[in-house]
Design a protein around this motif. Structure first.
Motif, PDB file in Angstrom:
ATOM      1  N   ARG A   3      50.994  50.570  47.506  1.00 55.82           N
ATOM      2  CA  ARG A   3      51.526  50.885  48.833  1.00 55.82           C
ATOM      3  C   ARG A   3      52.071  49.619  49.487  1.00 55.82           C
ATOM      4  NH1 ARG A   3      48.844  55.655  51.160  1.00 55.82           N
ATOM      5  NH2 ARG A   3      49.475  54.810  53.179  1.00 55.82           N
ATOM      6  N   PRO A   4      53.231  49.696  50.133  1.00 54.50           N
ATOM      7  CA  PRO A   4      53.732  48.497  50.816  1.00 54.50           C
ATOM      8  C   PRO A   4      52.941  48.159  52.074  1.00 54.50           C
ATOM      9  CG  PRO A   4      55.209  50.352  51.175  1.00 54.50           C
ATOM     10  CD  PRO A   4      54.195  50.806  50.166  1.00 54.50           C
ATOM     11  N   VAL A   5      52.404  49.170  52.759  1.00 48.41           N
ATOM     12  CA  VAL A   5      51.495  49.006  53.897  1.00 48.41           C
ATOM     13  C   VAL A   5      50.471  50.132  53.817  1.00 48.41           C
ATOM     14  CG1 VAL A   5      53.146  47.855  55.447  1.00 48.41           C
ATOM     15  CG2 VAL A   5      53.004  50.353  55.429  1.00 48.41           C
ATOM     16  N   PRO A   6      49.316  49.990  54.463  1.00 47.99           N
ATOM     17  CA  PRO A   6      48.285  51.020  54.342  1.00 47.99           C
ATOM     18  C   PRO A   6      48.564  52.306  55.116  1.00 47.99           C
ATOM     19  CG  PRO A   6      47.342  48.901  54.988  1.00 47.99           C
ATOM     20  CD  PRO A   6      48.819  48.798  55.159  1.00 47.99           C
ATOM     21  N   GLY A   7      49.418  52.270  56.141  1.00 48.56           N
ATOM     22  CA  GLY A   7      49.583  53.403  57.043  1.00 48.56           C
ATOM     23  C   GLY A   7      50.233  54.618  56.416  1.00 48.56           C
ATOM     24  N   GLY A   8      50.065  55.756  57.089  1.00 44.63           N
ATOM     25  CA  GLY A   8      50.615  57.004  56.613  1.00 44.63           C
ATOM     26  C   GLY A   8      52.069  57.202  57.009  1.00 44.63           C
ATOM     27  N   VAL A   9      52.651  58.292  56.504  1.00 41.45           N
ATOM     28  CA  VAL A   9      54.050  58.614  56.759  1.00 41.45           C
ATOM     29  C   VAL A   9      54.189  59.215  58.154  1.00 41.45           C
ATOM     30  CG1 VAL A   9      56.036  59.980  56.008  1.00 41.45           C
ATOM     31  CG2 VAL A   9      54.469  58.993  54.305  1.00 41.45           C
ATOM     32  N   ILE A  10      55.100  58.682  58.955  1.00 36.35           N
ATOM     33  CA  ILE A  10      55.328  59.209  60.298  1.00 36.35           C
ATOM     34  C   ILE A  10      56.725  59.808  60.448  1.00 36.35           C
ATOM     35  CG2 ILE A  10      53.631  57.746  61.451  1.00 36.35           C
ATOM     36  CD1 ILE A  10      55.843  55.815  62.200  1.00 36.35           C
ATOM     37  N   SER A  11      57.574  59.597  59.451  1.00 41.85           N
ATOM     38  CA  SER A  11      58.900  60.226  59.453  1.00 41.85           C
ATOM     39  C   SER A  11      59.378  60.313  58.013  1.00 41.85           C
ATOM     40  CB  SER A  11      59.887  59.423  60.300  1.00 41.85           C
ATOM     41  OG  SER A  11      61.135  60.082  60.374  1.00 41.85           O
ATOM     42  N   GLY A  12      59.889  61.499  57.628  1.00 42.08           N
ATOM     43  CA  GLY A  12      60.214  61.741  56.239  1.00 42.08           C
ATOM     44  C   GLY A  12      61.629  61.400  55.831  1.00 42.08           C
ATOM     45  N   PHE A  13      61.912  61.692  54.585  1.00 35.25           N
ATOM     46  CA  PHE A  13      63.189  61.396  53.946  1.00 35.25           C
ATOM     47  C   PHE A  13      64.175  62.544  54.171  1.00 35.25           C
ATOM     48  CE2 PHE A  13      65.817  61.843  50.048  1.00 35.25           C
ATOM     49  CZ  PHE A  13      66.448  60.603  50.017  1.00 35.25           C
ATOM     50  N   ARG A  14      65.292  62.251  54.773  1.00 35.04           N
ATOM     51  CA  ARG A  14      66.379  63.210  54.976  1.00 35.04           C
ATOM     52  C   ARG A  14      65.865  64.561  55.500  1.00 35.04           C
ATOM     53  NH1 ARG A  14      69.959  62.031  49.460  1.00 35.04           N
ATOM     54  NH2 ARG A  14      70.606  59.904  50.041  1.00 35.04           N
ATOM     55  N   THR A  15      65.166  64.490  56.596  1.00 31.42           N
ATOM     56  CA  THR A  15      64.636  65.704  57.196  1.00 31.42           C
ATOM     57  C   THR A  15      65.747  66.461  57.915  1.00 31.42           C
ATOM     58  OG1 THR A  15      64.086  64.577  59.255  1.00 31.42           O
ATOM     59  CG2 THR A  15      62.404  64.582  57.529  1.00 31.42           C
ATOM     60  N   ALA A  16      65.448  67.713  58.306  1.00 28.38           N
ATOM     61  CA  ALA A  16      66.440  68.512  59.025  1.00 28.38           C
ATOM     62  C   ALA A  16      66.852  67.827  60.322  1.00 28.38           C
ATOM     63  CB  ALA A  16      65.878  69.909  59.309  1.00 28.38           C
ATOM     64  N   ALA A  17      65.881  67.184  60.961  1.00 29.05           N
ATOM     65  CA  ALA A  17      66.183  66.509  62.223  1.00 29.05           C
ATOM     66  C   ALA A  17      66.911  65.184  62.006  1.00 29.05           C
ATOM     67  CB  ALA A  17      64.896  66.275  63.006  1.00 29.05           C
ATOM     68  N   ARG A  18      66.727  64.610  60.832  1.00 25.48           N
ATOM     69  CA  ARG A  18      67.322  63.296  60.547  1.00 25.48           C
ATOM     70  C   ARG A  18      67.893  63.299  59.136  1.00 25.48           C
ATOM     71  NH1 ARG A  18      62.930  58.851  61.703  1.00 25.48           N
ATOM     72  NH2 ARG A  18      64.777  57.517  61.809  1.00 25.48           N
ATOM     73  N   PRO A  19      68.961  64.003  58.907  1.00 20.23           N
ATOM     74  CA  PRO A  19      69.507  64.138  57.547  1.00 20.23           C
ATOM     75  C   PRO A  19      70.030  62.832  56.958  1.00 20.23           C
ATOM     76  CG  PRO A  19      70.999  65.086  59.179  1.00 20.23           C
ATOM     77  CD  PRO A  19      69.720  64.786  59.890  1.00 20.23           C
ATOM     78  N   ASP A  20      70.316  61.852  57.791  1.00 20.58           N
ATOM     79  CA  ASP A  20      70.814  60.564  57.290  1.00 20.58           C
ATOM     80  C   ASP A  20      69.712  59.518  57.146  1.00 20.58           C
ATOM     81  OD1 ASP A  20      73.458  61.403  57.098  1.00 20.58           O
ATOM     82  OD2 ASP A  20      73.863  60.946  59.212  1.00 20.58           O
ATOM     83  N   HIS A  21      68.477  59.942  57.273  1.00 20.63           N
ATOM     84  CA  HIS A  21      67.341  59.019  57.136  1.00 20.63           C
ATOM     85  C   HIS A  21      67.073  58.816  55.647  1.00 20.63           C
ATOM     86  CE1 HIS A  21      62.969  57.811  58.092  1.00 20.63           C
ATOM     87  NE2 HIS A  21      63.763  56.889  58.597  1.00 20.63           N
ATOM     88  N   GLN A  22      67.512  57.674  55.119  1.00 20.94           N
ATOM     89  CA  GLN A  22      67.527  57.456  53.676  1.00 20.94           C
ATOM     90  C   GLN A  22      66.199  56.941  53.105  1.00 20.94           C
ATOM     91  OE1 GLN A  22      70.191  58.584  52.245  1.00 20.94           O
ATOM     92  NE2 GLN A  22      71.224  58.908  54.203  1.00 20.94           N
ATOM     93  N   GLY A  23      65.159  56.970  53.920  1.00 19.78           N
ATOM     94  CA  GLY A  23      63.852  56.533  53.451  1.00 19.78           C
ATOM     95  C   GLY A  23      62.774  57.220  54.247  1.00 19.78           C
ATOM     96  N   ILE A  24      61.603  56.607  54.282  1.00 18.68           N
ATOM     97  CA  ILE A  24      60.492  57.125  55.077  1.00 18.68           C
ATOM     98  C   ILE A  24      60.019  56.027  56.017  1.00 18.68           C
ATOM     99  CG2 ILE A  24      59.729  58.807  53.352  1.00 18.68           C
ATOM    100  CD1 ILE A  24      57.594  56.796  52.464  1.00 18.68           C
ATOM    101  N   ASP A  25      59.388  56.422  57.101  1.00 15.31           N
ATOM    102  CA  ASP A  25      58.780  55.469  58.023  1.00 15.31           C
ATOM    103  C   ASP A  25      57.274  55.516  57.844  1.00 15.31           C
ATOM    104  OD1 ASP A  25      61.259  54.847  58.975  1.00 15.31           O
ATOM    105  OD2 ASP A  25      61.113  56.103  60.767  1.00 15.31           O
ATOM    106  N   LEU A  26      56.662  54.352  57.714  1.00 15.44           N
ATOM    107  CA  LEU A  26      55.224  54.237  57.525  1.00 15.44           C
ATOM    108  C   LEU A  26      54.599  53.590  58.750  1.00 15.44           C
ATOM    109  CD1 LEU A  26      55.242  53.031  53.811  1.00 15.44           C
ATOM    110  CD2 LEU A  26      54.647  55.305  54.645  1.00 15.44           C
ATOM    111  N   GLU A  27      53.504  54.150  59.191  1.00 22.63           N
ATOM    112  CA  GLU A  27      52.811  53.616  60.362  1.00 22.63           C
ATOM    113  C   GLU A  27      52.257  52.233  60.057  1.00 22.63           C
ATOM    114  OE1 GLU A  27      49.495  55.112  63.604  1.00 22.63           O
ATOM    115  OE2 GLU A  27      49.529  55.995  61.597  1.00 22.63           O
ATOM    116  N   ALA A  28      52.490  51.288  60.935  1.00 22.60           N
ATOM    117  CA  ALA A  28      52.006  49.924  60.744  1.00 22.60           C
ATOM    118  C   ALA A  28      52.091  49.173  62.061  1.00 22.60           C
ATOM    119  CB  ALA A  28      52.832  49.195  59.680  1.00 22.60           C
ATOM    120  N   ASN A  29      51.122  48.332  62.313  1.00 20.40           N
ATOM    121  CA  ASN A  29      51.108  47.518  63.521  1.00 20.40           C
ATOM    122  C   ASN A  29      51.985  46.286  63.373  1.00 20.40           C
ATOM    123  OD1 ASN A  29      49.224  49.234  64.757  1.00 20.40           O
ATOM    124  ND2 ASN A  29      47.511  48.138  63.811  1.00 20.40           N
ATOM    125  N   ARG A  30      52.448  45.781  64.487  1.00 28.82           N
ATOM    126  CA  ARG A  30      53.231  44.548  64.484  1.00 28.82           C
ATOM    127  C   ARG A  30      52.438  43.423  63.808  1.00 28.82           C
ATOM    128  NH1 ARG A  30      57.373  42.847  67.682  1.00 28.82           N
ATOM    129  NH2 ARG A  30      57.075  44.663  69.036  1.00 28.82           N
TER     130      ARG A  30
END
Length: 348
Positions: free
Chosen positions: A197-224
């Motif tokens: 895993r690149p960071v321990p956090g979970g997925v907070i936004s998915g890959f090419r979702t209906a709401a974000r069809p141009d989102h070419q990856g996933i967003d992982l929860e992580a602190n600054r």
């Protein structure tokens, strides 16, 4: 990328390649590496007035500088122990202002002739500690090494085994400043296929979702400031700042990526790409500072490569992570990372 994401401007790929080839960048940002992937590895100086057993007031002050610099740079606590043990061996924690071995000076007996800095810089304990940590953080797998192995990887001493005898004392010195036992660090788990895993956090936004069809990856929860790790071994092929359709090389100051971005700004911010076996490319976006690795550098799975931020097209700290089935990475070869990693033994 970003919780309101926008992919890198692909039309700029040729320019980006040219920038990277011309600059041959290397990072000079020590604090781009900040911990172990979770805050449990980090320590804090809670008793700066402590005088550890067996040290003079002057030695204590120098040990405290090493610890406080480690805290400021968010170096895992084990790194403080390595640094203090090294200084015990090299100078007995005394800031040596007269060269006794060639041109070696200061707490770590660093040499101006070998690129450690000017004599005046090296004799500044704060600077010397920072330079020691800078080199330590570039040692692949240093957190899994013994004190002797890690110290020798930094110092290149003619007496590589000498650091071991200072480990227990160095640990007790650091413990005196942190008010007790040092925190433990959870090990990085690498799958049998060589991925993590690149960071321990979970997925907070998915890959090419209906709401974000141009989102070419996933967003992982992580602190600054949380560390970002290489998802697998490979070679760094991109390390650059990307905002508002433009690219800025590492080393350019000031950089527009050194400040938090915002939704609508566009771009990955500080980001890096690693080319893995089979021409698979991973991309990590919105770093806090310039990547902690440089183009052309070989990295191993789990190696720290940067820290989480919110640069570029981002609404808050997190990691935007992409997988591309092909090199160079492009919009057309972006694939869904969750399933890709699952087939390689990594669950997000």
């Amino acid at each position: 990328m970003g919780r309101v994401g926008q992919v890198v401007t692909w039309a700029g790929a040729g320019l980006l390649t040219a920038i990277i080839l011309i600059t041959g960048v290397i990072t000079g940002v020590v604090s781009a590496i900040t911990g172990s992937g979770n805050e449990i590895c980090l320590a804090a100086v809670t008793d700066p007035d402590a005088v550890p057993a067996g040290l003079t007031a002057g030695q204590s002050r120098n040990a405290l500088v090493i610890a406080t610099v480690g805290q400021r740079l968010k170096i895992p606590a084990y790194g403080w122990v390595i640094a203090v043990a090294t200084a015990l061996q090299e100078s007995d924690l005394i800031n040596r202002t007269v060269a006794t071995d060639h041109d070696s000076l200061g707490l770590f007996q660093q040499r101006p002739s070998q690129g450690w800095g000017t004599p005046e810089q090296i004799m500044n304990p704060d600077y010397a500690a920072g330079k020691f940590y800078e080199v330590l953080l570039r040692v692949d797998g240093w957190q899994a090494m013994t004190v002797t192995q890690a110290a020798q990887a930094v110092q290149r001493s003619a007496y590589p085994d000498a650091y071991a005898r200072h480990e227990a004392r160095a640990r007790s010195i650091v413990e005196a400043f942190v008010g007790g036992r040092l925190p433990a660090c959870d090990p990085v788990t690498i799958s049998a296929a060589g991925w993590t895993r690149p960071v321990p956090g979970g997925v907070i936004s998915g890959f090419r979702t209906a709401a974000r069809p141009d989102h070419q990856g996933i967003d992982l929860e992580a602190n600054r400031g949380m560390i970002i790790r290489a998802a697998s071994g490979g070679v760094v092929v991109t390390a650059v700042c990307n905002v508002a359709g433009r690219f800025y090389p590492v080393g350019q100051t000031p950089s527009p990526c050194d400040a938090d971005g915002y939704p609508g700004l566009g771009g990955c911010g500080w980001y890096l790409e690693i080319r893995h076996r089979g021409n698979v490319v991973s991309r990590s976006c919105h770093l806090l500072r310039a990547p902690a690795v440089s183009v052309g550098q070989t990295v191993s799975a789990g190696q720290p490569v940067g820290s989480v931020g919110s640069s570029g097209n981002s609404s808050g700290p997190h990691l935007h992570f992409e997988i591309h089935d092909g090199y160079p990475a492009a919009r057309g070869n972006a694939i869904e990372p969750i399933g890709f990693l699952a087939t390689r033994g990594v669950s997000l």
